[in-house]
Design an enzyme around this catalytic site. Structure first.
Site, PDB file in Angstrom:
ATOM      1  N   GLY A  84       0.787  -1.000  -0.054  1.00  0.00           N
ATOM      2  CA  GLY A  84       0.088  -0.106  -0.346  1.00  0.00           C
ATOM      3  C   GLY A  84       1.179   1.410   0.082  1.00  0.00           C
ATOM      4  O   GLY A  84       0.103   2.426  -0.206  1.00  0.00           O
ATOM      5  N   HIS A  85       2.382   1.032  -0.098  1.00  0.00           N
ATOM      6  CA  HIS A  85       3.000   2.078   0.262  1.00  0.00           C
ATOM      7  C   HIS A  85       3.293   2.398  -0.657  1.00  0.00           C
ATOM      8  O   HIS A  85       5.212   2.026  -0.259  1.00  0.00           O
ATOM      9  CB  HIS A  85       3.625   2.499   1.433  1.00  0.00           C
ATOM     10  CG  HIS A  85       3.873   3.712   2.104  1.00  0.00           C
ATOM     11  ND1 HIS A  85       5.408   4.362   1.743  1.00  0.00           N
ATOM     12  CD2 HIS A  85       3.265   4.660   2.211  1.00  0.00           C
ATOM     13  CE1 HIS A  85       5.620   5.906   2.402  1.00  0.00           C
ATOM     14  NE2 HIS A  85       4.351   6.085   2.639  1.00  0.00           N
ATOM     15  N   PHE A  86       3.894   2.529  -2.005  1.00  0.00           N
ATOM     16  CA  PHE A  86       2.706   3.306  -2.388  1.00  0.00           C
ATOM     17  C   PHE A  86       2.888   1.766  -3.739  1.00  0.00           C
ATOM     18  O   PHE A  86       3.992   1.485  -4.459  1.00  0.00           O
ATOM     19  CB  PHE A  86       2.942   3.983  -3.495  1.00  0.00           C
ATOM     20  CG  PHE A  86       3.120   5.243  -2.034  1.00  0.00           C
ATOM     21  CD1 PHE A  86       2.044   5.915  -0.893  1.00  0.00           C
ATOM     22  CD2 PHE A  86       4.222   5.855  -1.523  1.00  0.00           C
ATOM     23  CE1 PHE A  86       2.139   6.397  -0.388  1.00  0.00           C
ATOM     24  CE2 PHE A  86       4.830   6.591  -0.948  1.00  0.00           C
ATOM     25  CZ  PHE A  86       3.593   7.163  -0.068  1.00  0.00           C
ATOM     26  N   VAL A 137       8.446   2.659  -1.698  1.00  0.00           N
ATOM     27  CA  VAL A 137       8.623   3.690  -0.964  1.00  0.00           C
ATOM     28  C   VAL A 137       8.796   3.109   0.506  1.00  0.00           C
ATOM     29  O   VAL A 137       7.156   3.250   1.386  1.00  0.00           O
ATOM     30  CB  VAL A 137       8.846   5.113  -1.018  1.00  0.00           C
ATOM     31  CG1 VAL A 137       9.844   5.258   0.038  1.00  0.00           C
ATOM     32  CG2 VAL A 137       8.644   5.399  -2.419  1.00  0.00           C
TER      33      VAL A 137
END
Length: 155
Positions: A55-57, A62
């Site tokens: 989810g990041h990203f 990252v």
């Protein structure tokens, strides 16, 4: 040798004997140089298998800055708790000063965490921490901490 003391290395089991963190929130893979009461160099291998990258990203993975700070705090705890005066205690982060993020940390990076003692008064103090990837500074901060007796939770 630094300061007349022998440098030590720690594997994951030895790290878990010092700090309470466990999977999935144990981020320090190993310690390559440790001089108790002075300094530490630790390693975090950043892999795409880390759940937070989902989810990041998406499409641009990252490592979240807050998890870089957490990794720095864990490395600092290892240095602090390797001191004989703090054996069988827990170090808690009480503050963050001068945090600067200079470069993104991405899957495939090998993040080196360098910690040096700042000030120490009784059971509280500061450490200066910096992370590097390919010898390039990624993050730096001063962390404040307090050390207290281990607390056992009972239900």
């Amino acid at each position: 040798m630094k300061g007349g003391q022998q440098m030590a290395q720690l594997d994951t089991v030895e790290i878990m004997n010092l700090i309470p963190n466990r999977y999935p929130i144990l981020f320090v893979d190993y310690v390559e140089d440790l001089v108790p009461d002075e300094s530490l160099v630790a390693t975090k291998n950043v892999t795409i298998n880390e759940e937070y990258f989902q989810g990041h990203f998406p499409g641009n993975p990252v490592m979240p800055g807050v998890l870089i700070i957490e990794t720095m705090a864990q490395a600092a705890s290892i240095l602090i708790l390797s001191s004989p005066k703090f054996a069988h205690k827990t170090a808690y982060m009480t503050g963050i000063d001068h945090a600067k993020f200079k470069r993104m940390v991405k899957p495939g990076d090998v993040m080196k965490i360098k910690v040096t003692f700042g000030t120490l008064r009784a059971n509280m103090g500061t450490v200066d921490v910096a992370t590097y990837v390919d010898d390039q500074l990624t993050t730096s901060a001063q962390l404040m901490f307090v050390v207290s007796d281990d607390e056992q939770q009972t239900n």
